[in-house]
Structure formats: structure tokens, C-alpha cells
Enzyme design. Structure first.
Site, PDB file in Angstrom:
ATOM      1  N   ASP A  59       0.784  -1.245   0.000  1.00 19.07           N
ATOM      2  CA  ASP A  59       0.000   0.000   0.000  1.00 19.07           C
ATOM      3  C   ASP A  59       0.817   1.297   0.000  1.00 19.07           C
ATOM      4  O   ASP A  59       0.443   2.274   0.659  1.00 19.07           O
ATOM      5  CB  ASP A  59      -0.965   0.022   1.191  1.00 19.07           C
ATOM      6  N   LYS A  86      -7.280  -3.975  -2.829  1.00 21.40           N
ATOM      7  CA  LYS A  86      -7.887  -4.688  -1.713  1.00 21.40           C
ATOM      8  C   LYS A  86      -8.648  -3.719  -0.816  1.00 21.40           C
ATOM      9  O   LYS A  86      -8.402  -2.504  -0.849  1.00 21.40           O
ATOM     10  CB  LYS A  86      -6.824  -5.435  -0.901  1.00 21.40           C
ATOM     11  N   CYS A 139      -2.101  -2.470   8.095  1.00 18.78           N
ATOM     12  CA  CYS A 139      -1.964  -3.449   7.017  1.00 18.78           C
ATOM     13  C   CYS A 139      -0.701  -4.299   7.136  1.00 18.78           C
ATOM     14  O   CYS A 139      -0.729  -5.497   6.868  1.00 18.78           O
ATOM     15  CB  CYS A 139      -2.023  -2.740   5.664  1.00 18.78           C
TER      16      CYS A 139
END
Length: 199
Positions: A21, A84, A114
Site C-alpha cells: 500500500d 484490496k 496493514c
């Protein structure tokens, strides 16, 4: 007598790089974001040079933008980028990459969300998780600091980018050593992990 824990030694044949990310919209509020990107690019370059499988995820890219261009430019051709909404990177599309992998080298953001959830999931699946601390951050130092504590207590290996890079080549006799060495001739940038007063 307690059993001795086996060393989780990384090498290109048993490892994968997970890039979590590192998206454009986080640039303004993640601690040391530019330095994290610089360090992450080194690891992405090494993965490409050594043909290490790499997986990239983007958390809700519709709202948070896409992977930082500097990182995308370094990816090997056909490197998958999966979107996601789950915090963990362990989503169905990443399962194929994990099939023959013993060690996962994990970088990205945020440490306490995450990256932490990915670490837990990978450990539960039996993988060794090498969290590269100078390529992982959060919006706050407190969250980042305690996330590292949680990951280590869960069984992850906390390491640095240079230790990871040199661990992957194993020695100066590696055929790609000189190419990899160029990436670390300059030390990795400071990412605020060691206060100067403690040095």
C-alpha cells in the site's frame, strides 16, 4: 533443554517481496514517507535484479490513489498489483505467489494496520516474515513503534534494508553482487528509527 529455533535465512530461491500500500495519497501524512519510498525502491530493484517474486497491493485505490510512480517504474515486467479492502495482503490473488515461498520480505504502510495484519496472517500460514523496519512506517511514531513490538513478539524478524539486500546475495562471489552493491553504496536514508541522542 529448549529446542533451538531454526534460523530463517533468506535467499532469492525461497523468498518473495511484499509491497504493502505505498500509495500516492499517503504522501502527506505518513512519517518519513519520501525516505520510506527511497528505501523501498532499493528493495524493489534488488528483487528485480535477483528475480525474486514481488507482489504489490493498493488499499482502496479509488479513494487512496495508486502506487507511487517511482516504485512502479522499478517493478519487473508483469509484477501483479492487486487492489484490496481487507487490511492484510493475504487475499486470494496473492496465494499463488506464496505457494513455494518460505520467507516473505515485507515493506510498506501502515505498520500498525496493514503491515501488522499481513504479518499475523503470514505467520499463521507458516511463513517466516522479515519486516524491513526502515521501509515501514505509520502516521504516528507511537503506532509504528508498538507495531514493531507486536510483530516481533508474534515471531516476525525485524531487519533493515541493507541487511536484507546483503543477505539475499550472501557474499561478494554472487554473480549479481556488483550490480546489487551499487544500490547500497550510499547508506539508506534516515527514517527516524534511532534518535540521534541515543547513538
Amino acid at each position: 533443554m529448549a529446542a533451538r529455533k531454526l534460523i530463517a535465512r533468506i535467499n532469492p530461491s525461497n523468498s518473495a517481496l511484499f509491497v504493502c500500500d505505498l500509495q500516492e495519497k499517503f504522501a502527506s501524512n505518513i512519517k518519513y514517507f519520501p525516505e520510506i519510498i527511497t528505501t523501498s525502491r532499493r528493495l524493489i530493484d534488488v528483487a528485480r535484479i535477483l528475480s525474486i517474486p514481488t507482489v504489490v497491493t493498493e488499499q482502496y485505490p479509488k479513494g487512496l490513489g495508486h502506487t507511487v510512480p517511482l516504485l512502479k517504474e522499478g517493478l519487473a515486467e508483469n509484477t501483479p498489483i492487486f487492489d484490496k479492502t481487507k487490511f492484510s495482503m493475504c487475499i486470494p490473488p496473492t496465494e499463488d505467489t506464496l505457494k513455494n515461498v518460505q520467507n516473505v520480505i515485507l515493506i510498506g504502510i501502515e505498520a500498525h494496520v496493514c503491515v501488522l495484519q499481513t504479518t499475523y496472517d503470514l505467520l499463521e500460514r507458516g511463513h517466516n516474515v522479515h519486516v524491513v523496519v526502515d521501509a515501514v512506517s505509520s502516521r504516528s511514531h507511537t503506532d509504528r513503534h508498538f507495531a514493531f513490538k507486536q510483530m516481533e513478539q508474534a515471531g516476525a524478524i525485524l531487519t533493515t534494508s541493507e541487511a536484507t539486500i546483503l543477505g539475499l546475495v550472501g557474499g561478494s562471489d554472487h554473480p549479481k553482487f556488483k550490480e546489487v552493491q551499487k544500490l547500497i553504496m550510499t547508506s539508506a536514508p534516515d527514517t527516524g528509527l534511532v534518535p540521534l541522542s541515543k547513538l
